[in-house]
Design a protein around this motif. Structure first.
Motif, PDB file in Angstrom:
ATOM      1  N   GLU A   1       2.449  -5.710  11.833  1.00 56.51           N
ATOM      2  CA  GLU A   1       2.865  -7.035  11.904  1.00 56.51           C
ATOM      3  C   GLU A   1       4.146  -7.210  10.607  1.00 56.51           C
ATOM      4  OE1 GLU A   1      -0.228  -9.660  11.010  1.00 56.51           O
ATOM      5  OE2 GLU A   1      -1.138  -9.055  12.849  1.00 56.51           O
ATOM      6  N   GLY A   2       4.723  -6.250  10.049  1.00 56.80           N
ATOM      7  CA  GLY A   2       5.854  -6.200   9.371  1.00 56.80           C
ATOM      8  C   GLY A   2       5.410  -5.955   7.651  1.00 56.80           C
ATOM      9  N   ASN A   3       4.060  -5.481   7.606  1.00 60.27           N
ATOM     10  CA  ASN A   3       3.784  -5.476   6.144  1.00 60.27           C
ATOM     11  C   ASN A   3       4.209  -4.148   5.566  1.00 60.27           C
ATOM     12  OD1 ASN A   3       2.013  -7.760   5.865  1.00 60.27           O
ATOM     13  ND2 ASN A   3       0.674  -6.615   7.520  1.00 60.27           N
ATOM     14  N   GLU A   4       5.004  -4.172   4.468  1.00 58.42           N
ATOM     15  CA  GLU A   4       5.616  -2.811   3.994  1.00 58.42           C
ATOM     16  C   GLU A   4       4.442  -1.937   3.439  1.00 58.42           C
ATOM     17  OE1 GLU A   4       6.820  -5.945   2.893  1.00 58.42           O
ATOM     18  OE2 GLU A   4       8.688  -6.294   3.719  1.00 58.42           O
ATOM     19  N   PHE A   5       4.608  -0.775   3.512  1.00 59.71           N
ATOM     20  CA  PHE A   5       3.878   0.429   2.896  1.00 59.71           C
ATOM     21  C   PHE A   5       4.773   1.545   2.941  1.00 59.71           C
ATOM     22  CE2 PHE A   5       3.091   1.214   7.489  1.00 59.71           C
ATOM     23  CZ  PHE A   5       2.823   2.687   7.399  1.00 59.71           C
ATOM     24  N   CYS A   6       4.383   2.408   1.584  1.00 59.25           N
ATOM     25  CA  CYS A   6       5.284   3.389   1.464  1.00 59.25           C
ATOM     26  C   CYS A   6       4.524   4.838   1.720  1.00 59.25           C
ATOM     27  CB  CYS A   6       5.693   3.576   0.130  1.00 59.25           C
ATOM     28  SG  CYS A   6       6.870   2.153  -0.309  1.00 59.25           S
TER      29      CYS A   6
ATOM     30  N   ALA B   1      17.985   7.742  -1.520  1.00 60.19           N
ATOM     31  CA  ALA B   1      17.743   8.865  -2.507  1.00 60.19           C
ATOM     32  C   ALA B   1      16.103   9.033  -2.803  1.00 60.19           C
ATOM     33  CB  ALA B   1      18.803   8.851  -3.538  1.00 60.19           C
ATOM     34  N   GLU B   2      15.493   8.117  -2.362  1.00 61.13           N
ATOM     35  CA  GLU B   2      14.089   8.262  -2.666  1.00 61.13           C
ATOM     36  C   GLU B   2      13.262   9.206  -1.973  1.00 61.13           C
ATOM     37  OE1 GLU B   2      15.745   4.123  -3.032  1.00 61.13           O
ATOM     38  OE2 GLU B   2      15.683   5.371  -1.326  1.00 61.13           O
ATOM     39  N   SER B   3      12.191   9.639  -2.625  1.00 59.03           N
ATOM     40  CA  SER B   3      11.248  10.730  -2.061  1.00 59.03           C
ATOM     41  C   SER B   3      10.273  10.148  -1.137  1.00 59.03           C
ATOM     42  CB  SER B   3      10.547  11.554  -3.135  1.00 59.03           C
ATOM     43  OG  SER B   3       9.887  10.697  -4.188  1.00 59.03           O
ATOM     44  N   TRP B   4      10.237   8.932  -1.152  1.00 64.92           N
ATOM     45  CA  TRP B   4       9.278   8.199  -0.162  1.00 64.92           C
ATOM     46  C   TRP B   4      10.037   7.715   1.004  1.00 64.92           C
ATOM     47  CZ3 TRP B   4      10.213   6.893  -5.251  1.00 64.92           C
ATOM     48  CH2 TRP B   4      10.876   5.584  -5.267  1.00 64.92           C
ATOM     49  N   HIS B   5       9.117   7.134   1.832  1.00 64.90           N
ATOM     50  CA  HIS B   5       9.655   6.461   3.144  1.00 64.90           C
ATOM     51  C   HIS B   5       8.943   5.057   3.033  1.00 64.90           C
ATOM     52  CE1 HIS B   5      11.791   9.760   5.041  1.00 64.90           C
ATOM     53  NE2 HIS B   5      10.560  10.492   4.651  1.00 64.90           N
ATOM     54  N   VAL B   6       9.853   3.771   3.229  1.00 66.78           N
ATOM     55  CA  VAL B   6       9.354   2.588   3.214  1.00 66.78           C
ATOM     56  C   VAL B   6       9.349   2.028   4.788  1.00 66.78           C
ATOM     57  CG1 VAL B   6       9.450   0.117   2.721  1.00 66.78           C
ATOM     58  CG2 VAL B   6      10.518   1.994   1.255  1.00 66.78           C
TER      59      VAL B   6
ATOM     60  N   ILE C   1       1.023  -1.255  -0.042  1.00 66.01           N
ATOM     61  CA  ILE C   1       0.014  -0.067   0.064  1.00 66.01           C
ATOM     62  C   ILE C   1       0.867   1.195  -0.060  1.00 66.01           C
ATOM     63  CG2 ILE C   1      -1.647   1.467   1.557  1.00 66.01           C
ATOM     64  CD1 ILE C   1      -2.733  -1.430   2.433  1.00 66.01           C
ATOM     65  N   ASP C   2       0.585   2.226  -0.865  1.00 61.33           N
ATOM     66  CA  ASP C   2       1.275   3.520  -0.670  1.00 61.33           C
ATOM     67  C   ASP C   2       0.113   4.423  -0.068  1.00 61.33           C
ATOM     68  OD1 ASP C   2       3.434   2.885  -2.041  1.00 61.33           O
ATOM     69  OD2 ASP C   2       2.867   3.383  -4.197  1.00 61.33           O
ATOM     70  N   VAL C   3       0.598   5.429   0.764  1.00 55.99           N
ATOM     71  CA  VAL C   3      -0.215   6.358   1.378  1.00 55.99           C
ATOM     72  C   VAL C   3       0.489   7.726   0.934  1.00 55.99           C
ATOM     73  CG1 VAL C   3      -1.252   4.898   3.080  1.00 55.99           C
ATOM     74  CG2 VAL C   3       0.693   6.174   3.743  1.00 55.99           C
ATOM     75  N   ASN C   4      -0.567   8.735   1.352  1.00 63.63           N
ATOM     76  CA  ASN C   4      -0.019  10.147   0.987  1.00 63.63           C
ATOM     77  C   ASN C   4      -0.687  10.850   2.157  1.00 63.63           C
ATOM     78  OD1 ASN C   4      -0.135   9.075  -1.843  1.00 63.63           O
ATOM     79  ND2 ASN C   4       1.081  11.064  -2.036  1.00 63.63           N
ATOM     80  N   PRO C   5       0.224  11.971   2.687  1.00 65.90           N
ATOM     81  CA  PRO C   5      -0.519  12.780   3.768  1.00 65.90           C
ATOM     82  C   PRO C   5      -1.798  13.468   3.161  1.00 65.90           C
ATOM     83  CG  PRO C   5       1.667  13.644   3.256  1.00 65.90           C
ATOM     84  CD  PRO C   5       1.536  12.283   2.494  1.00 65.90           C
ATOM     85  N   THR C   6      -2.699  14.107   3.968  1.00 64.34           N
ATOM     86  CA  THR C   6      -3.839  14.931   3.289  1.00 64.34           C
ATOM     87  C   THR C   6      -3.865  16.260   3.993  1.00 64.34           C
ATOM     88  OG1 THR C   6      -5.316  13.784   4.837  1.00 64.34           O
ATOM     89  CG2 THR C   6      -5.128  12.939   2.737  1.00 64.34           C
ATOM     90  N   ASP C   7      -3.393  16.247   5.264  1.00 64.86           N
ATOM     91  CA  ASP C   7      -3.302  17.544   6.200  1.00 64.86           C
ATOM     92  C   ASP C   7      -2.053  18.070   7.085  1.00 64.86           C
ATOM     93  OD1 ASP C   7      -3.076  15.516   8.009  1.00 64.86           O
ATOM     94  OD2 ASP C   7      -4.939  16.112   9.342  1.00 64.86           O
ATOM     95  N   ARG C   8      -1.038  17.430   6.370  1.00 64.20           N
ATOM     96  CA  ARG C   8       0.463  17.863   7.105  1.00 64.20           C
ATOM     97  C   ARG C   8       1.556  17.300   5.999  1.00 64.20           C
ATOM     98  NH1 ARG C   8      -0.795  14.685  11.914  1.00 64.20           N
ATOM     99  NH2 ARG C   8      -2.716  14.677  10.886  1.00 64.20           N
ATOM    100  N   ASP C   9       2.628  17.890   5.975  1.00 63.37           N
ATOM    101  CA  ASP C   9       3.652  17.515   5.200  1.00 63.37           C
ATOM    102  C   ASP C   9       4.195  16.204   5.439  1.00 63.37           C
ATOM    103  OD1 ASP C   9       5.609  17.857   7.083  1.00 63.37           O
ATOM    104  OD2 ASP C   9       6.212  19.691   6.711  1.00 63.37           O
ATOM    105  N   GLN C  10       4.994  15.517   4.626  1.00 64.60           N
ATOM    106  CA  GLN C  10       5.645  14.417   4.799  1.00 64.60           C
ATOM    107  C   GLN C  10       6.228  14.035   5.986  1.00 64.60           C
ATOM    108  OE1 GLN C  10       9.049  13.083   1.904  1.00 64.60           O
ATOM    109  NE2 GLN C  10       8.024  11.175   1.694  1.00 64.60           N
ATOM    110  N   ASP C  11       7.313  14.954   6.553  1.00 66.45           N
ATOM    111  CA  ASP C  11       7.892  14.832   7.666  1.00 66.45           C
ATOM    112  C   ASP C  11       6.967  14.643   9.042  1.00 66.45           C
ATOM    113  OD1 ASP C  11      10.286  14.835   6.120  1.00 66.45           O
ATOM    114  OD2 ASP C  11      10.658  16.987   6.727  1.00 66.45           O
ATOM    115  N   ALA C  12       5.864  15.551   9.092  1.00 65.70           N
ATOM    116  CA  ALA C  12       5.006  15.434  10.023  1.00 65.70           C
ATOM    117  C   ALA C  12       4.116  14.213  10.139  1.00 65.70           C
ATOM    118  CB  ALA C  12       4.088  16.660   9.927  1.00 65.70           C
ATOM    119  N   GLU C  13       3.731  13.733   8.762  1.00 65.23           N
ATOM    120  CA  GLU C  13       3.052  12.587   8.741  1.00 65.23           C
ATOM    121  C   GLU C  13       4.177  11.359   9.178  1.00 65.23           C
ATOM    122  OE1 GLU C  13      -0.342  10.097   8.060  1.00 65.23           O
ATOM    123  OE2 GLU C  13      -0.027  12.116   8.860  1.00 65.23           O
TER     124      GLU C  13
END
Length: 129
Positions: A113-118, A103-108, A72-84
């Protein structure tokens, strides 16, 4: 005619724990429970069939091996990436290494339970009520 994703089913050793985590992450609410222990969560106002897919956390004792083939990929809706990122870590997410370079612009991240998401960078508008 085309199809639309209505539900994502995630095997879980502890569906209750994952339901709580993902409800907090996505602003979802519990929609129902099945006799087999599955818990469905989704948008509180729309529920199943709305513009966003619901998540079904399905009990499973099968061991997980390797990196998930789908995440799953998620994006913040009410704050910037660092705050999220801070919020998600406080909820129990953990940084995960799937071979990224740094160097990616996303965080893994991984759920409890260890399920990866970005966590992606772009801030999206919330779904209107």
């Amino acid at each position: 005619m085309a199809c639309r994703i209505s539900e994502l089913v995630i095997d879980a050793a502890d569906p209750e724990r994952l339901a709580v985590f993902w409800s907090e992450v996505l602003g979802y609410a519990e929609l129902g429970r099945e006799d087999d222990g599955s818990i469905e969560i989704g948008p509180p106002d729309a529920g199943f069939g709305g513009p966003q897919p619901t998540l079904v956390l399905s009990p499973s004792s099968a061991p997980r091996t390797g990196k998930l083939p789908l995440h799953i990929d998620v994006n913040p809706t009410d704050r910037d990436q660092d705050a999220e990122l801070e919020r998600l870590l406080a909820l129990g997410a953990k940084p995960a290494d799937v071979g990224q370079t740094g160097a990616e612009s996303w965080h893994v991240l991984a759920d409890p339970e260890g399920n990866e998401f970005c966590l992606l960078r772009a801030r999206l508008r919330p779904i209107p009520d």
